[in-house]
Design a protein around this motif. Structure first.
Motif, PDB file in Angstrom:
ATOM      1  N   ILE A  14       0.239  -1.469   0.064  1.00 24.67           N
ATOM      2  CA  ILE A  14       0.293   0.043   0.022  1.00 24.67           C
ATOM      3  C   ILE A  14       0.850   1.476  -0.015  1.00 24.67           C
ATOM      4  CG2 ILE A  14      -2.197   1.731   1.023  1.00 24.67           C
ATOM      5  CD1 ILE A  14      -2.404  -1.313   2.507  1.00 24.67           C
ATOM      6  N   GLU A  15       1.847   0.972   0.850  1.00 23.43           N
ATOM      7  CA  GLU A  15       2.816   2.512   1.155  1.00 23.43           C
ATOM      8  C   GLU A  15       3.041   2.760  -0.613  1.00 23.43           C
ATOM      9  OE1 GLU A  15       6.232   4.190   3.445  1.00 23.43           O
ATOM     10  OE2 GLU A  15       6.473   1.883   3.084  1.00 23.43           O
ATOM     11  N   LEU A  16       3.571   1.904  -1.009  1.00 22.87           N
ATOM     12  CA  LEU A  16       4.203   2.126  -2.842  1.00 22.87           C
ATOM     13  C   LEU A  16       3.378   2.909  -3.583  1.00 22.87           C
ATOM     14  CD1 LEU A  16       5.525   1.390  -5.595  1.00 22.87           C
ATOM     15  CD2 LEU A  16       3.637  -0.391  -5.855  1.00 22.87           C
ATOM     16  N   PHE A  17       1.791   3.413  -3.046  1.00 27.77           N
ATOM     17  CA  PHE A  17       1.518   4.617  -3.994  1.00 27.77           C
ATOM     18  C   PHE A  17       1.222   5.417  -3.056  1.00 27.77           C
ATOM     19  CE2 PHE A  17       0.106  -0.472  -4.756  1.00 27.77           C
ATOM     20  CZ  PHE A  17      -0.520   0.188  -6.563  1.00 27.77           C
ATOM     21  N   TRP A  18       1.388   5.440  -1.956  1.00 21.94           N
ATOM     22  CA  TRP A  18       1.329   6.957  -1.256  1.00 21.94           C
ATOM     23  C   TRP A  18       3.407   7.480  -0.194  1.00 21.94           C
ATOM     24  CZ3 TRP A  18      -2.904   8.934  -1.431  1.00 21.94           C
ATOM     25  CH2 TRP A  18      -3.972   7.935  -2.036  1.00 21.94           C
ATOM     26  N   ASP A  19       3.716   6.621  -1.130  1.00 18.84           N
ATOM     27  CA  ASP A  19       5.311   7.233  -0.367  1.00 18.84           C
ATOM     28  C   ASP A  19       6.011   7.584  -1.290  1.00 18.84           C
ATOM     29  OD1 ASP A  19       7.647   7.110   1.320  1.00 18.84           O
ATOM     30  OD2 ASP A  19       8.548   5.321   0.314  1.00 18.84           O
ATOM     31  N   VAL A  20       5.761   9.429  -1.210  1.00 15.07           N
ATOM     32  CA  VAL A  20       6.174  10.563  -1.950  1.00 15.07           C
ATOM     33  C   VAL A  20       6.806  11.618  -0.846  1.00 15.07           C
ATOM     34  CG1 VAL A  20       5.096  10.502  -4.048  1.00 15.07           C
ATOM     35  CG2 VAL A  20       4.293  11.656  -2.246  1.00 15.07           C
ATOM     36  N   PRO A  21       7.509  12.078  -1.438  1.00 12.07           N
ATOM     37  CA  PRO A  21       7.860  13.247  -0.568  1.00 12.07           C
ATOM     38  C   PRO A  21       7.508  14.706  -0.422  1.00 12.07           C
ATOM     39  CG  PRO A  21      10.254  12.736  -2.601  1.00 12.07           C
ATOM     40  CD  PRO A  21       8.512  12.464  -2.762  1.00 12.07           C
ATOM     41  N   VAL A  63      -0.353  11.948  -6.274  1.00 12.82           N
ATOM     42  CA  VAL A  63      -1.120  12.333  -6.917  1.00 12.82           C
ATOM     43  C   VAL A  63       0.137  12.969  -8.462  1.00 12.82           C
ATOM     44  CG1 VAL A  63      -3.299  13.161  -7.001  1.00 12.82           C
ATOM     45  CG2 VAL A  63      -1.700  14.921  -7.135  1.00 12.82           C
ATOM     46  N   ASP A  64       0.882  13.273  -7.865  1.00 15.73           N
ATOM     47  CA  ASP A  64       2.822  13.122  -8.572  1.00 15.73           C
ATOM     48  C   ASP A  64       3.181  11.928  -9.094  1.00 15.73           C
ATOM     49  OD1 ASP A  64       2.009  16.637  -8.602  1.00 15.73           O
ATOM     50  OD2 ASP A  64       3.081  16.115  -6.582  1.00 15.73           O
ATOM     51  N   GLN A  65       2.790  10.801  -8.357  1.00 18.51           N
ATOM     52  CA  GLN A  65       3.475   9.660  -8.817  1.00 18.51           C
ATOM     53  C   GLN A  65       2.829   8.446  -9.781  1.00 18.51           C
ATOM     54  OE1 GLN A  65       6.319   6.744  -6.306  1.00 18.51           O
ATOM     55  NE2 GLN A  65       3.721   6.795  -5.498  1.00 18.51           N
ATOM     56  N   THR A  66       3.430   7.735 -10.575  1.00 15.18           N
ATOM     57  CA  THR A  66       2.550   7.065 -11.254  1.00 15.18           C
ATOM     58  C   THR A  66       2.888   6.136 -10.824  1.00 15.18           C
ATOM     59  OG1 THR A  66       1.852   8.556 -13.052  1.00 15.18           O
ATOM     60  CG2 THR A  66       1.462   6.442 -14.025  1.00 15.18           C
ATOM     61  N   VAL A  67       2.150   4.541 -10.415  1.00 12.77           N
ATOM     62  CA  VAL A  67       2.741   3.217  -9.978  1.00 12.77           C
ATOM     63  C   VAL A  67       1.889   2.329 -12.041  1.00 12.77           C
ATOM     64  CG1 VAL A  67       2.850   1.906  -9.458  1.00 12.77           C
ATOM     65  CG2 VAL A  67       2.323   3.562  -8.062  1.00 12.77           C
ATOM     66  N   MET A  68       3.500   2.041 -12.881  1.00 15.10           N
ATOM     67  CA  MET A  68       2.694   0.835 -13.640  1.00 15.10           C
ATOM     68  C   MET A  68       2.937  -0.072 -13.196  1.00 15.10           C
ATOM     69  SD  MET A  68       4.495   3.152 -16.272  1.00 15.10           S
ATOM     70  CE  MET A  68       4.641   5.137 -16.474  1.00 15.10           C
ATOM     71  N   ASP A  70       8.529  15.878 -12.022  1.00 12.36           N
ATOM     72  CA  ASP A  70       9.324  17.130 -11.406  1.00 12.36           C
ATOM     73  C   ASP A  70       9.754  17.651 -10.000  1.00 12.36           C
ATOM     74  OD1 ASP A  70       8.468  17.962 -13.988  1.00 12.36           O
ATOM     75  OD2 ASP A  70       6.469  18.704 -13.899  1.00 12.36           O
ATOM     76  N   TYR A  71      10.411  15.802 -10.156  1.00 11.55           N
ATOM     77  CA  TYR A  71      11.468  16.017  -8.317  1.00 11.55           C
ATOM     78  C   TYR A  71      12.925  15.637  -8.455  1.00 11.55           C
ATOM     79  CZ  TYR A  71      12.203  14.811  -3.791  1.00 11.55           C
ATOM     80  OH  TYR A  71      13.546  14.858  -2.880  1.00 11.55           O
ATOM     81  N   TYR A 127      11.934  11.218 -11.002  1.00 12.98           N
ATOM     82  CA  TYR A 127      12.599  10.052  -9.957  1.00 12.98           C
ATOM     83  C   TYR A 127      11.911   8.958 -10.309  1.00 12.98           C
ATOM     84  CZ  TYR A 127      16.191   9.456  -6.661  1.00 12.98           C
ATOM     85  OH  TYR A 127      17.117   9.317  -5.824  1.00 12.98           O
ATOM     86  N   LEU A 128      12.324   7.939 -10.356  1.00 12.26           N
ATOM     87  CA  LEU A 128      11.596   6.963 -10.655  1.00 12.26           C
ATOM     88  C   LEU A 128      12.023   6.306  -9.651  1.00 12.26           C
ATOM     89  CD1 LEU A 128      10.690   4.128 -12.068  1.00 12.26           C
ATOM     90  CD2 LEU A 128      13.000   3.664 -12.612  1.00 12.26           C
ATOM     91  N   GLY A 129      11.437   5.877  -8.450  1.00 14.87           N
ATOM     92  CA  GLY A 129      11.344   5.728  -7.049  1.00 14.87           C
ATOM     93  C   GLY A 129      11.585   4.368  -6.876  1.00 14.87           C
ATOM     94  N   PHE A 130      11.291   3.174  -7.919  1.00 13.76           N
ATOM     95  CA  PHE A 130      10.709   2.355  -7.279  1.00 13.76           C
ATOM     96  C   PHE A 130      10.690   1.877  -8.710  1.00 13.76           C
ATOM     97  CE2 PHE A 130       8.884  -1.707  -6.137  1.00 13.76           C
ATOM     98  CZ  PHE A 130      10.289  -2.108  -4.886  1.00 13.76           C
ATOM     99  N   MET A 131      11.475   0.713  -8.897  1.00 12.20           N
ATOM    100  CA  MET A 131      10.996  -0.324  -9.988  1.00 12.20           C
ATOM    101  C   MET A 131      11.330  -2.060  -9.424  1.00 12.20           C
ATOM    102  SD  MET A 131      12.256  -0.281 -14.211  1.00 12.20           S
ATOM    103  CE  MET A 131      13.434  -1.627 -14.675  1.00 12.20           C
ATOM    104  N   ILE A 132      10.476  -3.180 -10.481  1.00 11.53           N
ATOM    105  CA  ILE A 132      11.077  -4.352  -9.733  1.00 11.53           C
ATOM    106  C   ILE A 132      10.217  -5.138 -10.229  1.00 11.53           C
ATOM    107  CG2 ILE A 132       8.905  -4.988  -7.719  1.00 11.53           C
ATOM    108  CD1 ILE A 132      11.375  -6.438  -5.720  1.00 11.53           C
ATOM    109  N   VAL A 133      11.000  -5.961 -11.043  1.00 13.48           N
ATOM    110  CA  VAL A 133      10.522  -7.071 -11.772  1.00 13.48           C
ATOM    111  C   VAL A 133      10.327  -8.521 -10.573  1.00 13.48           C
ATOM    112  CG1 VAL A 133      11.379  -8.805 -14.064  1.00 13.48           C
ATOM    113  CG2 VAL A 133      12.662  -6.020 -13.717  1.00 13.48           C
ATOM    114  N   ASP A 134       9.589  -9.550 -11.354  1.00  9.81           N
ATOM    115  CA  ASP A 134       9.695 -10.533 -10.889  1.00  9.81           C
ATOM    116  C   ASP A 134      10.655 -11.606 -10.514  1.00  9.81           C
ATOM    117  OD1 ASP A 134       9.348 -13.512 -10.627  1.00  9.81           O
ATOM    118  OD2 ASP A 134       6.969 -13.330 -11.448  1.00  9.81           O
TER     119      ASP A 134
END
Length: 177
Positions: A48-55, A61-66, A83-84, A91-98
């Motif tokens: 859940i934090e993935l969707f809300w953890d921004v500076p 709303v400034d973040q898009t999770v794909m 724009d950060y 800023y690519l805050g997180f990317m993970i692959v199986d």
């Protein structure tokens, strides 16, 4: 359908907090990363934090999770903040692959989609940070043309503390200042 086919035809989808259970399922298949970072498996709260953890100066709303789906469900996620820390820098805050898909070009394909998406929306540079102890991730990003900007930390991630390597890449033919 193979993972590579899924990377090109089953995404990206914009994910929301309603997808947190699917994100947690992916996190469980990526337990190696969470053990390295946190010293313990990821929880639903982490998903859940993935969707809300921004500076604090930004909003969720400034973040898009794909997300990208494969035959085993969600196979990758990427979260990018526009724009950060400044306009045009994303800023690519997180990317993970199986874990089962790593080493097959999936990460590179997914990153290419994220980069094109960001450029189409005005990104001139992308920044990201990797854990200093995650040599494989740092080599991956450097192979895509990222260069070291600075080292930061230590920062605490649950039961572990890490320094991070912040990397950056100019996009669309931009030249360094």
């Amino acid at each position: 359908m193979s993972f590579l086919d899924a990377a090109s035809s089953e995404g990206p989808f914009v994910l929301t907090e309603h997808d947190a259970v699917d994100v947690l399922d992916l996190y469980a298949r990526c337990i190696d990363y969470f053990m390295l970072q946190d010293g313990e498996p990821a929880t639903l709260a982490d998903a859940i934090e993935l969707f809300w953890d921004v500076p604090e100066e930004k909003s969720a709303v400034d973040q898009t999770v794909m997300g990208w789906r494969g035959e085993n469900g969600l196979m990758a996620v990427g979260a990018i903040l526009r724009d950060y820390p400044s306009n045009g820098v994303w800023y690519l805050g997180f990317m993970i692959v199986d874990a089962a898909a790593r080493g097959k070009g999936i990460g590179r394909s997914i990153y290419d989609v994220i980069e094109r998406w960001a450029v189409d929306r005005g990104a001139q540079e992308i920044r990201l940070a990797v854990l200093e102890v995650n040599g494989a991730a740092e080599r991956f990003w450097r192979s895509l043309g990222y260069r070291e900007l600075r080292r930061v930390g230590p920062d605490t991630f649950k039961a572990r503390s890490h320094h991070r390597v912040e990397l950056c890449r100019l996009l669309g033919g931009n030249l360094p200042a």
